[in-house]
Design an enzyme around this catalytic site. Structure first.
Site, short mmCIF file in Angstrom:
data_model
loop_
_atom_site.label_atom_id
_atom_site.label_comp_id
_atom_site.label_asym_id
_atom_site.label_seq_id
_atom_site.Cartn_x
_atom_site.Cartn_y
_atom_site.Cartn_z
N ASP A 66 51.60 47.60 31.42
CA ASP A 66 52.44 47.51 32.61
C ASP A 66 53.03 48.84 33.08
O ASP A 66 54.17 48.89 33.58
CB ASP A 66 53.54 46.47 32.40
CG ASP A 66 53.00 45.06 32.60
OD1 ASP A 66 52.05 44.91 33.40
OD2 ASP A 66 53.51 44.13 31.96
N ASP A 126 47.91 39.78 36.60
CA ASP A 126 49.04 40.63 36.99
C ASP A 126 48.66 42.11 37.04
O ASP A 126 49.23 42.90 37.79
CB ASP A 126 50.20 40.50 35.99
CG ASP A 126 50.40 39.10 35.44
OD1 ASP A 126 49.42 38.34 35.36
OD2 ASP A 126 51.53 38.77 35.03
N ARG A 144 53.03 32.36 40.07
CA ARG A 144 53.17 33.82 40.16
C ARG A 144 51.82 34.50 39.95
O ARG A 144 51.54 35.54 40.56
CB ARG A 144 54.23 34.33 39.18
CG ARG A 144 54.63 35.75 39.50
CD ARG A 144 55.99 36.14 38.97
NE ARG A 144 56.08 36.27 37.54
CZ ARG A 144 56.73 35.43 36.74
NH1 ARG A 144 57.34 34.37 37.25
NH2 ARG A 144 56.79 35.62 35.44
N TRP A 146 50.20 37.22 42.30
CA TRP A 146 49.66 38.55 41.89
C TRP A 146 48.24 38.71 42.45
O TRP A 146 47.83 39.81 42.81
CB TRP A 146 49.64 38.71 40.38
CG TRP A 146 50.97 38.78 39.66
CD1 TRP A 146 51.30 38.13 38.50
CD2 TRP A 146 52.13 39.59 39.98
NE1 TRP A 146 52.58 38.44 38.11
CE2 TRP A 146 53.11 39.34 39.00
CE3 TRP A 146 52.42 40.48 41.02
CZ2 TRP A 146 54.36 39.96 39.02
CZ3 TRP A 146 53.67 41.09 41.04
CH2 TRP A 146 54.61 40.83 40.05
N1 GLY Z 1 53.68 40.33 34.76
C1 GLY Z 1 54.38 39.37 33.98
C2 GLY Z 1 54.93 38.27 34.77
O1 GLY Z 1 54.66 38.13 35.95
O2 GLY Z 1 55.69 37.50 34.19
#
Ligand code: GLY
Length: 397
Positions: free
Chosen positions: A110, A170, A242, A246
């Site tokens: 990340d 992500d 989510r 992404w």
């Molecule tokens: N990238 C980790 C999340 O969206 O929780």
């Protein structure tokens, strides 16, 4: 579940609401500098208030990013406030340099989430050389996670270990850091690896029904695709809201860098799936397994991410289609402003209520975390979406 027709009957956020929401958000960010200049807000709030934390986890860059977004908003009209924000941003940039130099909690992929909104932003806005140095070091750190067998960045865990040999959707948002690093260093190695990862991810995370896998495993011996598995979604075959978001922003940013028409097509598919599976009030449940009437929590952050992705891709679409998607984004943002936006510092020290970091279920490995709370990325993308709607915005991504 929404149909496109019913989505069309919702109000779009108006220009005066955008101005009001932006003024409010910038005031709240300024107010929160008192607690979060040397330290950072934790990833998610507790009862809507973030406790302070050190510069750890994957989320601190979102707070520094909010500082830079607020700085941009007031730079030309409120010099005193702009100075305050810039000073805080610079203090945080030093912290990000220390973090990457001392390798504090950076054994994961990340680096883009951490260093794009904090250090790339600082460098673009103020020419801060410390920020540039830190962000290039972060890009180098990310390169160490590239797996030749499979051609992807391994998200987490021991490099090469079978039980961690996977990418996650992500990570598309971590790729812009690498494109930026190639641009500022002149070294193509960052861009080449980013392009390879994007090609791999686009090839495996989109399902035939246009929902998305959160994570995808590869065989460490051969690099062959193994299977899609969820981490934070409700189950392996479901669409984690989510993750889908992404995918929306990730496909827009990938198109921005690579101009491959197939990424526009992927954008259409994942975005339409997202929009068509929203509940009646347009605030997504944390997983699209849940719909109107469910008592499961929402994830407002998924909507904020989706809005930014849609606004980005709208720049590259022909007029009719761009307008269709921009309207959808403005409808989602109107719902966020009405139902989730923090109005006063007494209510919260975040910007966007009703997010969900992780929800534990019998069919995923998570435990509940940040359920019906603010989270720093929800706050960040909400603010980014407002700024995107006030004019041309030079991306931190
Ligand atoms: N990238 C980790 C999340 O969206 O929780």
């Amino acid at each position: 579940m929404q149909t496109e027709k019913s989505l069309g009957s919702y109000p779009e956020i108006t220009d005066s609401q955008i101005r009001e929401a932006l003024d409010k958000a910038v005031s709240l960010v300024t107010e929160n500098l008192r607690d979060f200049t040397v330290r950072f807000p934790d990833s998610n709030s507790r009862h809507n208030f973030y406790p302070p934390t050190e510069n750890v986890e994957w989320t601190t860059g979102f707070w520094t990013g909010q500082i830079w977004l607020a700085f941009e908003t007031v730079r030309d009209k409120e010099p005193d406030r702009a100075r305050l924000l810039k000073t805080a941003g610079e203090i945080q940039v030093e912290s990000f340099l220390n973090r990457i130099r001392d390798k504090v909690d950076v054994d994961h992929h990340d680096m883009g989430f951490l260093y794009s909104p904090s250090c790339v932003a600082a460098w673009k806005l103020t020419g801060n050389e410390t920020a540039k140095k830190a962000a290039v070091m972060a890009a180098d750190q990310l390169l160490t996670r590239f797996q030749e067998r499979g051609q992807f960045f391994q998200a987490w865990g021991e490099l090469g270990a079978r039980d961690n040999y996977r990418l996650i959707i992500d990570c598309l948002l971590n790729m812009p850091l690498l494109f930026w690093a190639s641009q500022v260093t002149g070294d193509e190695k960052y861009r080449t690896k980013a392009q390879a990862h994007i090609r791999t991810a686009m090839n495996c995370v989109i399902r035939p029904d246009h929902s998305t896998y959160h994570t995808y495993f590869f065989d460490p011996g051969t690099g062959k695709l193994v299977r899609g598995v969820t981490h934070q979604g409700n189950r392996d075959g479901s669409a984690w809201a989510r993750g889908q978001a992404w995918g929306i922003y990730g496909s827009a940013l990938s198109y921005r860098q690579m101009r491959k028409p197939e990424y526009i097509d992927i954008f259409r598919k994942v975005t339409d799936y997202f929009l068509e599976h929203l509940p009646d009030d347009l605030i997504p449940y944390w997983d699209f397994d849940f719909d109107n009437g469910s008592s499961e929590p929402r994830d407002s952050s998924a909507a904020a991410i989706a809005v930014c992705g849609i606004l980005e891709m709208s720049k590259y679409l022909e007029n009719g289609e761009a307008s269709h998607y921009r309207k959808a984004a403005k409808r989602l943002l109107a719902a966020l402003w009405e139902k989730c936006a923090v109005r006063s510092p007494e209510e919260s020290n975040g910007l966007l209520l009703h997010g969900t970091y992780a929800r534990g279920t019998p069919t995923n490995p998570c435990t509940d975390r940040g359920v019906d709370e603010c989270n720093t990325w929800g706050d960040y993308f909400y603010l980014e979406s407002l700024i995107r709607l006030t004019g041309d915005w030079d991306l931190y991504w």
